[in-house]
Design an enzyme around this catalytic site. Structure first.
Site, PDB file in Angstrom:
ATOM      1  N   GLU A  49       0.814  -1.208   0.000  1.00 57.73           N
ATOM      2  CA  GLU A  49       0.000   0.000   0.000  1.00 57.73           C
ATOM      3  C   GLU A  49       0.858   1.273   0.000  1.00 57.73           C
ATOM      4  OE1 GLU A  49      -2.810   0.221   3.180  1.00 57.73           O
ATOM      5  OE2 GLU A  49      -4.084   1.637   2.080  1.00 57.73           O
ATOM      6  N   ASP A  50       1.903   1.253   0.801  1.00 62.29           N
ATOM      7  CA  ASP A  50       2.602   2.519   1.056  1.00 62.29           C
ATOM      8  C   ASP A  50       3.960   2.669   0.360  1.00 62.29           C
ATOM      9  OD1 ASP A  50       0.510   3.005   2.700  1.00 62.29           O
ATOM     10  OD2 ASP A  50       1.591   2.601   4.572  1.00 62.29           O
TER      11      ASP A  50
END
Ligand code: MN
Length: 730
Positions: free
Chosen positions: A81-82
């Site tokens: 996600e990051d």
């Protein structure tokens, strides 16, 4: 890399090895390096390097006892996600299993709790992930747990949203999976955000009582371990104060302060076998008095999440109750770690020996998959709000009602017009009684019709909410005054009669006026109407009238009372031959037990619904009636003098005649009655064993003088030993 972080990862490896010596240290270290590189330069809200978070999550996963892949996924869980480090990269480096776990956790992270309907769709996705690999859920729980531990660094609004989501979704899931330790911590951390004041109140309260609790629990621990020592049962006893959220719920549900909640202490006894669990239970019930109905055998009937234990609540010193849980070591691990216990203590679920455990989890998951997502959210939300019930309208709007609410309440909650036109209800697609209690998640459709004559009067008694009750009363007040008056008058008159107040009320203008004033009505019709539409209860009116009538009677009595009971002033003729104090034309019955006749001293007893029953003052039933609640029901009565003078009425009374058993006595007595022109209802004779006999007779006489005369004549009959009046000899 800072040495602090290096220390963390070394510590993590050390702990993981302790849990499971066969973990792959190299792989875990590699996952850490990747995560650390990927999150390079990122900071958490509290200013720490971001990597602290995945490492902390991995530590929780280690604590749960999960396998190498889960630990790696924990370290890498925020990468997809990051960071640049995507699914493919993870798969290449750590294999499909780790990549899928991280992917699953990422997907779960996209779920957002919302009050909109989308929550169901999202939860369904959650399901799929859950069904695919339970480890995804466990890693996500670890992720949420660490986030919850650092809630305070979020902006206030976000704190509350996250806390609510945790309370509503994550904690219940932990509960479902039997992971009570994590569940408790999630609940307490969320509560701290959602109601910081309430939370602190409990923390402070517990602090204040802590020495008391310590002493209390220490004493109990000592007692139990001494007793079990004597019985040679090896045990591990721990005593604790329950977690904060469970105390909070108790306080909330019972509207109590912390000082009023007693069972906040719990004792746990862990033994080596199931047999000893039951043995220990016996010894504990010897030591302390158990509270009936509080014993639960979750060993023979485990909870749906697999939890096993014996529970009992007993009374300790100074009458303070506390709960005791008794279980084996194995059950204890299950209770603390739930599903995860299978990894922790059996090294995962993939080995052949653990087929059974795996089957259990699959069963749990399949059971959950069968149901719709709606059902699942219903199930996990159950119990969180015990005093509320959430139902859906057919359009999908959620309506929050108090527990116990009925479809009528819902109808009025939607709109008064819906309530007033309601003719029925469908619950979950089926016609249901309009007074049925709504349950969480019910889809309720209110059936209305323009043809209806409006709500029914009974609804006032059925509905749970004041809102609905007021709206129904409003309707009756407005819509049908004539009917209200009729209905109200009938109801009041019925109750007045039942309470022997009818004449008292209608014959005294003063009492009527007092009553109207008391309830702020200006006419009787207004009073009737109010009773009719339910604006005032008939009981309230009756109580007022009763007070007034009794006051008046007492005042009269004071004037009229003399040493000997005297007939009260009468304005109407009594038909029964008896005057009842303060009540005219009262329904009167002569008691069968003592059959009083004019000339006897008598007393009346106000029966429930059958008027006044007349007894002789010397009747055993009068003498034996000492009951306090009956005292008020005895009332003065007198024979009507006219009856005594003119000897018009006849009164039934019973005689018992003892005889020497002699043929002919019965016929002699019968002839005697005939000569005296006495009407005979019953005449029977029976022999007693020792040569004697007894005759029972039920005859009509005008009064005591006639009866005395007859008794004398019977006594002079040959073969008669004695004559007594019925009930005299008893
Ligand atoms: Mn995370």
């Amino acid at each position: 890399m800072s040495s602090l972080i290096q220390n963390e990862i070394d510590f993590l490896i050390e702990r993981a090895k302790k849990q499971n010596p066969s973990i792959n240290e190299k792989k875990i270290r590699a996952a850490f390096e990747c995560a650390n590189a990927a999150h390079e330069g990122q900071k958490r809200r509290n200013g720490e390097p971001y990597i602290i978070h995945p490492v902390s999550v991995a530590e929780i996963i280690v604590e749960m006892g999960l396998d190498t892949d889960s630990i790696c996924a924990g370290l890498l869980h925020d990468c997809i996600e990051d960071t640049e480090f995507d699914y493919k990269a993870i798969e290449n480096k750590f294999g499909t299993s780790v990549a899928e776990l991280v992917d699953g956790v990422t997907r779960l992270g996209m779920l957002r709790y919302s009050k909109e309907q989308e929550q169901f769709e999202d939860l369904r996705k959650m399901f799929m992930a859950m069904a695919k690999d339970i480890r995804v859920i466990l890693i996500k729980l670890a992720d949420r747990l660490h986030n919850a531990r650092t809630f305070q660094f979020l902006p206030e609004r976000k704190q509350r949203d996250k806390a609510l989501e945790t309370m509503e979704i994550y904690a219940p899931i932990a509960h479902r999976l039997g992971m009570s330790r994590i569940k408790w911590e999630l609940e307490d951390l969320s509560l701290k955000c959602l109601d910081p004041i309430g939370y602190q109140e409990i923390v402070d309260g517990l602090e204040k009582q802590s020495s008391q609790h310590e002493e209390f629990l220490g004493h109990i621990k000592e007692n139990i371990s001494e007793k079990l020592g004597e019985a040679h049962i090896e045990s591990n006893i721990s005593a604790r104060v329950k977690h904060i959220y469970s105390i909070y719920r108790k306080m909330y549900a019972q509207h109590k302060t912390i000082n009023e909640i007693y069972d906040i202490c719990a004792v746990r006894v862990i033994v080596d076998s199931v047999t000893n669990c039951y043995n220990v239970l016996g010894y504990i019930h010897d030591l302390y008095k158990p509270i009936p109905g509080r014993f639960k055998d979750y060993i023979s009937t485990p909870k749906p999440n697999g939890y096993q234990s014996l529970h009992t609540t007993v009374i300790g010193r100074e009458g303070i109750p506390f709960e005791i849980q008794i279980r084996t070591e194995e059950m204890h691990k299950m209770a603390e770690y739930g599903v995860a216990a299978h990894w922790k203590y059996k090294q995962g679920l993939n080995k052949a020996g653990n087929e059974q455990a795996f089957a259990w989890i699959r069963q749990l998951l399949e059971a959950q998959q069968d149901t719709e997502a709606e059902d699942f959210i219903k199930a996990i939300k159950v119990d969180l709000f015990a005093d509320e019930v959430f139902v859906f309208t057919p359009r999908g709007d959620v309506v929050n009602m108090p527990a116990g609410a009925t479809p009528i309440d819902l109808a009025y909650a939607i709109h008064s017009a819906v309530g007033n036109r309601m003719v029925g209800a469908k619950v979950n697609g089926r016609i249901a009684p309009i007074d049925s209690q709504l349950k969480n998640g019910d889809i309720v459709e209110i059936l209305t019709s323009k043809e209806t004559h409006g709500p029914s009067r009974d609804w006032v008694k059925i509905v749970k909410t004041t809102e609905a009750r007021n709206k129904i009363k409003q309707w009756f007040k407005k819509e049908c005054r004539e009917e209200n008056i009729m209905q109200g008058r009938a109801e009041l008159d019925r109750e007045l009669r039942a309470n022997l107040l009818f004449n008292g009320f209608y014959e005294s203008e003063e009492i009527q006026q007092n009553t109207l004033e008391k309830f702020s009505f200006s006419t009787l019709d207004e009073l009737y109407a109010a009773i009719g539409y339910g604006g005032i209860t008939v009981t309230k009116v009756i109580n007022k009238v009763k007070d007034d009538v009794h006051k008046m009677r007492r005042a009269q009595e004071k004037v009229e009372r003399v040493l000997q009971p005297q007939p009260a002033k009468k304005t109407a003729k009594s038909q029964s031959g008896v005057i009842v104090e303060g009540i005219e034309n009262c329904l009167v019955k002569f008691a069968r037990c003592c059959t009083p006749i004019p000339g006897d001293e008598i007393i009346g007893f106000i029966t429930r619904g059958y008027g006044v029953s007349i007894h002789r003052r010397d009747c055993v039933n009068v003498r034996n009636s000492g009951a306090r609640d009956e005292e008020d029901r005895w009332i003065n009565v007198w024979w009507d003098e006219e009856i005594l003078d003119h000897k018009l009425n006849q009164f039934s009374t019973g005689l018992q005649i003892s005889t020497r058993s002699r043929i002919g006595v019965l016929s002699d007595v019968a002839i005697l009655f005939a000569q005296a022109h006495v009407n005979v209802h019953e005449l029977s004779a029976r022999d007693l064993n020792d040569g004697f006999g007894v005759i029972n007779a039920m005859i009509d006489v005008s009064g005591v003088s006639q009866l005395d005369n007859i008794i004398n004549r019977i006594k002079n009959t040959k073969g008669v030993l004695d004559v007594i009046r019925m009930a005299d000899g008893v």
